[in-house]
Scaffold this motif. Structure first.
Motif, mmCIF file in Angstrom:
data_model
loop_
_atom_site.group_PDB
_atom_site.id
_atom_site.type_symbol
_atom_site.label_atom_id
_atom_site.label_comp_id
_atom_site.label_asym_id
_atom_site.label_seq_id
_atom_site.Cartn_x
_atom_site.Cartn_y
_atom_site.Cartn_z
ATOM 1 N N PRO A 50 0.847 -1.205 0.000
ATOM 2 C CA PRO A 50 0.000 0.000 0.000
ATOM 3 C C PRO A 50 0.873 1.243 0.000
ATOM 4 O O PRO A 50 1.891 1.313 0.696
ATOM 5 N N HIS A 51 0.492 2.224 -0.834
ATOM 6 C CA HIS A 51 1.365 3.392 -0.969
ATOM 7 C C HIS A 51 1.490 4.195 0.330
ATOM 8 O O HIS A 51 2.465 4.943 0.507
ATOM 9 N N SER A 52 0.517 4.035 1.257
ATOM 10 C CA SER A 52 0.586 4.774 2.528
ATOM 11 C C SER A 52 1.469 4.092 3.550
ATOM 12 O O SER A 52 1.730 4.663 4.615
ATOM 13 N N ALA A 53 1.960 2.877 3.257
ATOM 14 C CA ALA A 53 2.715 2.120 4.250
ATOM 15 C C ALA A 53 4.021 2.826 4.600
ATOM 16 O O ALA A 53 4.471 2.813 5.750
ATOM 17 N N VAL A 54 4.683 3.451 3.630
ATOM 18 C CA VAL A 54 5.958 4.132 3.889
ATOM 19 C C VAL A 54 5.743 5.301 4.852
ATOM 20 O O VAL A 54 6.460 5.459 5.837
ATOM 21 N N ASP A 55 4.747 6.121 4.536
ATOM 22 C CA ASP A 55 4.498 7.268 5.409
ATOM 23 C C ASP A 55 3.993 6.855 6.794
ATOM 24 O O ASP A 55 4.252 7.545 7.794
ATOM 25 N N LYS A 106 2.124 1.311 17.910
ATOM 26 C CA LYS A 106 2.711 0.030 17.528
ATOM 27 C C LYS A 106 2.166 -0.440 16.183
ATOM 28 O O LYS A 106 2.890 -1.063 15.387
ATOM 29 N N ARG A 107 0.933 -0.159 15.892
ATOM 30 C CA ARG A 107 0.347 -0.578 14.628
ATOM 31 C C ARG A 107 0.901 0.243 13.459
ATOM 32 O O ARG A 107 0.902 -0.205 12.317
ATOM 33 N N LEU A 108 1.398 1.462 13.762
ATOM 34 C CA LEU A 108 2.012 2.264 12.711
ATOM 35 C C LEU A 108 3.354 1.704 12.270
ATOM 36 O O LEU A 108 3.691 1.757 11.067
ATOM 37 N N VAL A 109 4.130 1.168 13.195
ATOM 38 C CA VAL A 109 5.493 0.718 12.903
ATOM 39 C C VAL A 109 5.563 -0.805 12.775
ATOM 40 O O VAL A 109 6.649 -1.397 12.921
ATOM 41 N N ASN A 110 4.477 -1.436 12.463
ATOM 42 C CA ASN A 110 4.459 -2.876 12.289
ATOM 43 C C ASN A 110 5.421 -3.252 11.154
ATOM 44 O O ASN A 110 5.501 -2.575 10.127
ATOM 45 N N ALA A 111 6.156 -4.339 11.337
ATOM 46 C CA ALA A 111 7.135 -4.764 10.341
ATOM 47 C C ALA A 111 6.478 -5.198 9.029
ATOM 48 O O ALA A 111 7.084 -5.117 7.952
ATOM 49 N N ASN A 112 5.267 -5.653 9.090
ATOM 50 C CA ASN A 112 4.545 -6.062 7.901
ATOM 51 C C ASN A 112 3.852 -4.830 7.321
ATOM 52 O O ASN A 112 2.949 -4.264 7.950
ATOM 53 N N PRO A 113 4.223 -4.377 6.152
ATOM 54 C CA PRO A 113 3.619 -3.144 5.595
ATOM 55 C C PRO A 113 2.128 -3.271 5.366
ATOM 56 O O PRO A 113 1.412 -2.271 5.457
ATOM 57 N N LYS A 114 1.654 -4.475 5.085
ATOM 58 C CA LYS A 114 0.231 -4.631 4.842
ATOM 59 C C LYS A 114 -0.589 -4.590 6.135
ATOM 60 O O LYS A 114 -1.806 -4.365 6.078
ATOM 61 N N ALA A 115 0.062 -4.811 7.293
ATOM 62 C CA ALA A 115 -0.642 -4.787 8.576
ATOM 63 C C ALA A 115 -0.620 -3.398 9.214
ATOM 64 O O ALA A 115 -1.252 -3.196 10.254
ATOM 65 N N ARG A 116 0.090 -2.501 8.636
ATOM 66 C CA ARG A 116 0.151 -1.153 9.221
ATOM 67 C C ARG A 116 -1.149 -0.400 8.963
ATOM 68 O O ARG A 116 -1.731 -0.519 7.892
ATOM 69 N N ILE A 117 -1.512 0.408 9.959
ATOM 70 C CA ILE A 117 -2.674 1.284 9.772
ATOM 71 C C ILE A 117 -2.212 2.555 9.067
ATOM 72 O O ILE A 117 -1.045 2.950 9.140
ATOM 73 N N THR A 118 -3.096 3.179 8.377
ATOM 74 C CA THR A 118 -2.756 4.438 7.707
ATOM 75 C C THR A 118 -2.713 5.575 8.726
ATOM 76 O O THR A 118 -3.245 5.477 9.838
ATOM 77 N N VAL A 119 -2.074 6.652 8.316
ATOM 78 C CA VAL A 119 -2.039 7.824 9.205
ATOM 79 C C VAL A 119 -3.450 8.372 9.397
ATOM 80 O O VAL A 119 -3.797 8.851 10.489
ATOM 81 N N GLY A 120 -4.302 8.262 8.383
ATOM 82 C CA GLY A 120 -5.688 8.691 8.516
ATOM 83 C C GLY A 120 -6.423 7.886 9.566
ATOM 84 O O GLY A 120 -7.212 8.426 10.353
ATOM 85 N N ALA A 121 -6.183 6.550 9.582
ATOM 86 C CA ALA A 121 -6.824 5.703 10.591
ATOM 87 C C ALA A 121 -6.301 6.047 11.996
ATOM 88 O O ALA A 121 -7.073 6.063 12.968
ATOM 89 N N PHE A 122 -5.001 6.303 12.075
ATOM 90 C CA PHE A 122 -4.425 6.724 13.362
ATOM 91 C C PHE A 122 -5.090 8.010 13.846
ATOM 92 O O PHE A 122 -5.390 8.174 15.039
ATOM 93 N N LEU A 123 -5.348 8.931 12.936
ATOM 94 C CA LEU A 123 -5.971 10.204 13.297
ATOM 95 C C LEU A 123 -7.386 9.972 13.815
ATOM 96 O O LEU A 123 -7.793 10.589 14.816
#
Length: 786
Positions: free
Chosen positions: A203-208, A245-262
Motif C-alpha cells: 500500500p502506498h501509505s505504508a511508507v508514510d 505500535k500498529r504504525l510501525v508494524n514490520a509487515n507493511p500490509k498490517a500497518r494502519i494508515t495515518v488517517g486511521a491513526f488520526l
C-alpha cells in the motif's frame, strides 16, 4: 554595440530579481537546503529563504531540489509551509516562505509540553492524511528534520524532496529516494531489504505510516536511532501505545494508515481528544458560532493550563478573541481568556495588540464588561503607560463611582488602589477625592467601609497640604458610622496613618475623636480603640519628652513686689494637691499694712482718695501687690467676722467708689472657656490670680488676724471661676484687682476709694460663663464633603 552586449551579459549573470534580503543562516539538520532568515524589501516583513546552490558537489541532488520547488508551488494546505516566491537559475534555486524555525530546535531543548506535542502531531497527521488520500501521493521524507514551526507556533510540513504521486511511473521517489540525507534511520524494513521499488508492491501509505511512527518516537524521546527502536513505547503517552505500535508494524500490509491513526485519536477520551486540539479547530470560525457553541468553546479555552503554545495563542487565538469581545458578543469570559494569553506577551506585542482594545472597552457601557475590566486591571496595569491611564482610562473609570449598580461602584473603588500609581497629583487631590467623598456617604455600608480602607492605603499619595485635613475628616466621620466594620476600619486606618498627623492634630483632633470608641457597644471596637489610642499616646509622649519645661521668660526680682505663690517642691509634687496646699498655708510675711475700713460718717480720708479715669470707671485698677497675696489676706478667717454676702453699706463703701450699677460687660474678665486649651497656665506659678470669692467677700471688710488658725471653708465649690479670670487677665496683659483697690503706696497701705453713703450699693453680679468651646473655622473648606 559592445555596451549592449556587456549589459545583457551582466543581466544574465545576475539572474532574475529576488525581492528578499538574506539574513542569518539557520543550521539545523542535514538537508539539501540551506535555511536563512530573510526580510521582504518592500515592507520589511519576516520570511525564510531555502537556498540550493548548484555546483558539482550538489548536482546529483538537483532533481530533489527541483521536485521540492515544484510540489511546494502546487501544494496548498494549512499544514504545509506557505511559499511566497521562488527563483531558479543555472546556479541556484531560492524559495522564500513564511518565517519558520526547525522543529529540531525545540526537540533538542525539550521545550515542548506533552499537550503541545499532541497538538503538533495532530496537525502533521492531518497533513499527511491529505497527501496520502486526497493527493494520492507519498511524502517519503517524514521526520523531525522535515517539520518546522511557524511564527504562530503551528507545525508545518516541508521536506518535499521526494514527494511523488503513485500514479506516476517515473516518480522521483523510486529513482532518487536513496539520495535523501540521513534516510537510513527512517527507511521502513521492506525498503531497506528490497530497495525503493518495493513501494509498488505494498500500500502506498505504508511508507508514510512507518515514518510517522518514527516521527512520534522522535518527538517524545529526542532521537530515532533505527528500526530496532521501532515499537518501543518509552516516553510515549500510554493512550497512544496501541496505535503507535500498529504504525510501525514490520509487515507493511498490517500497518494502519495515518488517517486511521488520526480517527482513533479523535475518539472520546483518546489521545487527540484535548481542549487545545478542539481550540485549533474552532478558533477560525469563532464569530460564526452560536451562543451555546461559543460558551462551550470558551469553557474549553479557559480550562487550558499554562503550558499552551504561546505563539499560537498570540498569533491565531488572541486576534479572534479580541474581535469576539469587542464585536462578536464574546463577553467577559472571552476577555478573561484574553488576559490569560496577554500575560505571555511582550510589552511591544501587548501595546500593539491588546492596549487599543482595552482603551475602547473602558468606554463600553456594558456593566459586565466594565466589571471584568476592573477585575483584570491588576494584570495589565504594569503594561499600560501612565499617560494612557491618566488621560484615557481614568476618565471612563470614574463613571463607575456613580453607577446605579453597587457591584460596579465597589469594583471601581477597589480599582483605585491599582491605578493610584499611574495618576497625576492634580487628579488624585482633585477629581479622585471628590468621588471618594461620595462613596464615603454611600448607602451601602460595605462601600463606606472600603472607602475608609482605600483612603488609609493611598494616604501617602495625597498632597501634604491637604492630607491631614482629608484623612481626619473622613476617619472621624467613619468613627460614628452605625456599621461596626466601618468603625473598626476607621480605627485601623488611624493607627496606620498616624505618621501623617502633627502632634497638635493628634492631641486636639484625633485622640478626642477616638475616646468615645473606648466605650463602644462592640468589644471589637473597644479593643481596637485601645490599640489605636496607644499608638497616638506613644507619639504624644515622645513629642512631649523633647519639649522644654517652660517657654516663659524668667521674672527679675524687684523690691516692694508682693509674695508669689510658691513653686511645688519634690515632696509636694508627689500629690496633685501638693502645690495648692502649700500656697494657702504660706505665711504672709511680706504684706505691709492692711486694708483700712472707711469712716462711719461716710467721709473719705484725703490721703486715700484716688481719681478714677472717666472712660473706665468700672475698670479694675492694677496693684503692686500680687493677686494671690490679696487673696490670702481676704480669705484669712476672722473670729469676729462673717463671710456673709449681706454686708452693710458702710463696709461696701471701702471697696467700691460709687454705688452706681455694675456694667454687665465687666464679666468679660472671667475669660472664655475657649482659652482652656492653654495648658501652660496649669503650671504657671507666677500668674496673678484674683478668685471671684475674693470679690464676694469684699462686700464686708475683714480685719487681719493672723493668729487665728481656723481653716477657710465656706462650703462653696472650688474656685475655678477665679482661675479662669486669671487666664483672661494673663492673655490681655492686665493684672486686675477687685473693683475699689488701687496700687499700694510707699508705706504698703492699700488706698481706698470713697463711695456715696446715701445709697446702698448693688451686689456685684458675676457674668455667666459660656462653657461652649470656640468653633474653629476651616478656612479652605477641606473636609466639608466628609
Amino acid at each position: 554595440m559592445n555596451f549592449l552586449k556587456s549589459a545583457v551579459a551582466s543581466a544574465i549573470a545576475q539572474g532574475p530579481p529576488f525581492p528578499y534580503t538574506f539574513g542569518d543562516r539557520v543550521d539545523a539538520d542535514a538537508s539539501i537546503w540551506t535555511l536563512y532568515n530573510g526580510t521582504r524589501r518592500e515592507d520589511g516583513s519576516n520570511c525564510s529563504i531555502f537556498a540550493f546552490e548548484i555546483n558539482p558537489s550538489t548536482k546529483s541532488r538537483l532533481p530533489l531540489a527541483k521536485n521540492a520547488l515544484k510540489k511546494l508551488r502546487t501544494m496548498r494546505h494549512p499544514g504545509v509551509i506557505k511559499i511566497l516566491d521562488t527563483v531558479e537559475t543555472e546556479t541556484y534555486i531560492y524559495m522564500a516562505t513564511e518565517r519558520v524555525v526547525p522543529l529540531r530546535w525545540h526537540v533538542k531543548r525539550k521545550s515542548l509540553s506533552q499537550e503541545t506535542i499532541k497538538w503538533g502531531l495532530y496537525s502533521i497527521a492531518r497533513t499527511v492524511k491529505f497527501i496520502n488520500d486526497e493527493g494520492a501521493s507519498i511524502h517519503g521524507n517524514l521526520k523531525v528534520a522535515s517539520v518546522y514551526t511557524s511564527e504562530s507556533g503551528e507545525w508545518k510540513l516541508g521536506g518535499f524532496d521526494v514527494l511523488s504521486n503513485v500514479k506516476d511511473d517515473d516518480a522521483v521517489i523510486y529513482t532518487f529516494g536513496s539520495l535523501v540525507p540521513d534516510n537510513g534511520r527512517y527507511t521502513p524494513p521492506e525498503l531497506a531489504r528490497n530497495g525503493w521499488d518495493a513501494i509498488k508492491r505494498s500500500p502506498h501509505s505504508a511508507v508514510d505510516s512507518y515514518m510517522f511512527g518514527a516521527f512520534i518516537s522522535e518527538t517524545f524521546n529526542g532521537d530515532f536511532l533505527g528500526s530496532d527502536q521501532a515499537g518501543q513505547t518509552k516516553g510515549i503517552p500510554p493512550t497512544m501505545h496501541t496505535s503507535y505500535k500498529r504504525l510501525v508494524n514490520a509487515n507493511p500490509k498490517a500497518r494502519i494508515t495515518v488517517g486511521a491513526f488520526l480517527e482513533m485519536g479523535k475518539r472520546t477520551g483518546a489521545f487527540f481528544d484535548s481542549p487545545l486540539i478542539k481550540l485549533t479547530e474552532g478558533v477560525d470560525n469563532l464569530g460564526m458560532k452560536s451562543e451555546e457553541e461559543r460558551e462551550q468553546f470558551l469553557d474549553d479555552l479557559d480550562s487550558l493550563s499554562d503550558d499552551f503554545p504561546e505563539d499560537f495563542f498570540k498569533m491565531k487565538v488572541l486576534p479572534e478573541l479580541l474581535k469576539s469581545v469587542e464585536f462578536g458578543g464574546g463577553g467577559p469570559k472571552a476577555f478573561g481568556v484574553v488576559m490569560k494569553i496577554a500575560t505571555k506577551l511582550s510589552s511591544d506585542d501587548f501595546e500593539a495588540k491588546v492596549q487599543p482594545v482595552v482603551i475602547r472597552l473602558f468606554g463600553n457601557p456594558d456593566r459586565a464588561i466594565r466589571v471584568c475590566l476592573l477585575d483584570n486591571l491588576p494584570v495589565m496595569i504594569d503594561r499600560l503607560p501612565q499617560r494612557v491611564v491618566n488621560d484615557k482610562i481614568f476618565p471612563n473609570i470614574v463613571t463607575g463611582f456613580t453607577d446605579m449598580a453597587p457591584v460596579v461602584r465597589e469594583q471601581t473603588l477597589k480599582s483605585v488602589l491599582v491605578i493610584i500609581g499611574k495618576l497625576s497629583d492634580r487628579v488624585i487631590n482633585g477629581e479622585l477625592l471628590k468621588y471618594l467623598a461620595k462613596t464615603a456617604n454611600d448607602e451601602q455600608p460595605g462601600i463606606r467601609t472600603n472607602t475608609t480602607i482605600c483612603l488609609g492605603k493611598i494616604a501617602k499619595n495625597l498632597g501634604t497640604s491637604t492630607r491631614s485635613k482629608v484623612l481626619i475628616a473622613a476617619f472621624t466621620r467613619s468613627l460614628r458610622d452605625p456599621f461596626v466594620h466601618a468603625r473598626n476600619a476607621s480605627l485601623m486606618a488611624l493607627a496606620a496613618t498616624s505618621e501623617h498627623f502633627t502632634e497638635e492634630d493628634c492631641a486636639s483632633k484625633v485622640m478626642p475623636a477616638i475616646c468615645p470608641s473606648l466605650i463602644d457597644k462592640e468589644k471589637m471596637i473597644r479593643d481596637q480603640a485601645l490599640k489605636t489610642l496607644d499608638v497616638y499616646m506613644n507619639k504624644i509622649k515622645k513629642a512631649a519628652a523633647s519639649m522644654p519645661d517652660t517657654v516663659l521668660p524668667p521674672q527679675p526680682a524687684s523690691e516692694g513686689a508682693g509674695p508669689r505663690m510658691s513653686t511645688p517642691q519634690a515632696s509636694e509634687a508627689s500629690s496633685w494637691t501638693g502645690w495648692a496646699i502649700s500656697s494657702f498655708t504660706n505665711k504672709l510675711s511680706t504684706a505691709a499694712g492692711e486694708i483700712e475700713p472707711s469712716a462711719s460718717n461716710g467721709t473719705n480720708t484725703p490721703t486715700a482718695r484716688v481719681t478714677s479715669p472717666t472712660p473706665g470707671a468700672n475698670r479694675l485698677v492694677p496693684s503692686t501687690s500680687s493677686a494671690s497675696t490679696l487673696h490670702r489676706q481676704a480669705v484669712s478667717p476672722r473670729p469676729s467676722t462673717s463671710l456673709s454676702r449681706t454686708s452693710s453699706t458702710s463696709n461696701a463703701e471701702a471697696y467700691f467708689k460709687d454705688p452706681e450699677p455694675v456694667d454687665e460687660d465687666t464679666g468679660d474678665a472671667w475669660g472664655d472657656m475657649g482659652d482652656m486649651d492653654d495648658g501652660d497656665a496649669w503650671g504657671d506659678d507666677t500668674a496673678d490670680t484674683t478668685p471671684a470669692s475674693f470679690t464676694a467677700a469684699a462686700s464686708k471688710p475683714v480685719k487681719k488676724d493672723v493668729s487665728s488658725p481656723a481653716p477657710f471653708d465656706d462650703g462653696s465649690e472650688p474656685d475655678f471661676a477665679g482661675w479662669l479670670a486669671a487666664q483672661a487677665n494673663k492673655k490681655t496683659g492686665a493684672k486686675a484687682l477687685p473693683k475699689g483697690l488701687t496700687k499700694a503706696n510707699s508705706t504698703g497701705t492699700v488706698k481706698k476709694v470713697s463711695s456715696v453713703a446715701s445709697s446702698k450699693p448693688k451686689p456685684v453680679v458675676a457674668k455667666k460663663l459660656d462653657m461652649k468651646p470656640k468653633e474653629t473655622e476651616d478656612d479652605d473648606g477641606w473636609g466639608d464633603g466628609w
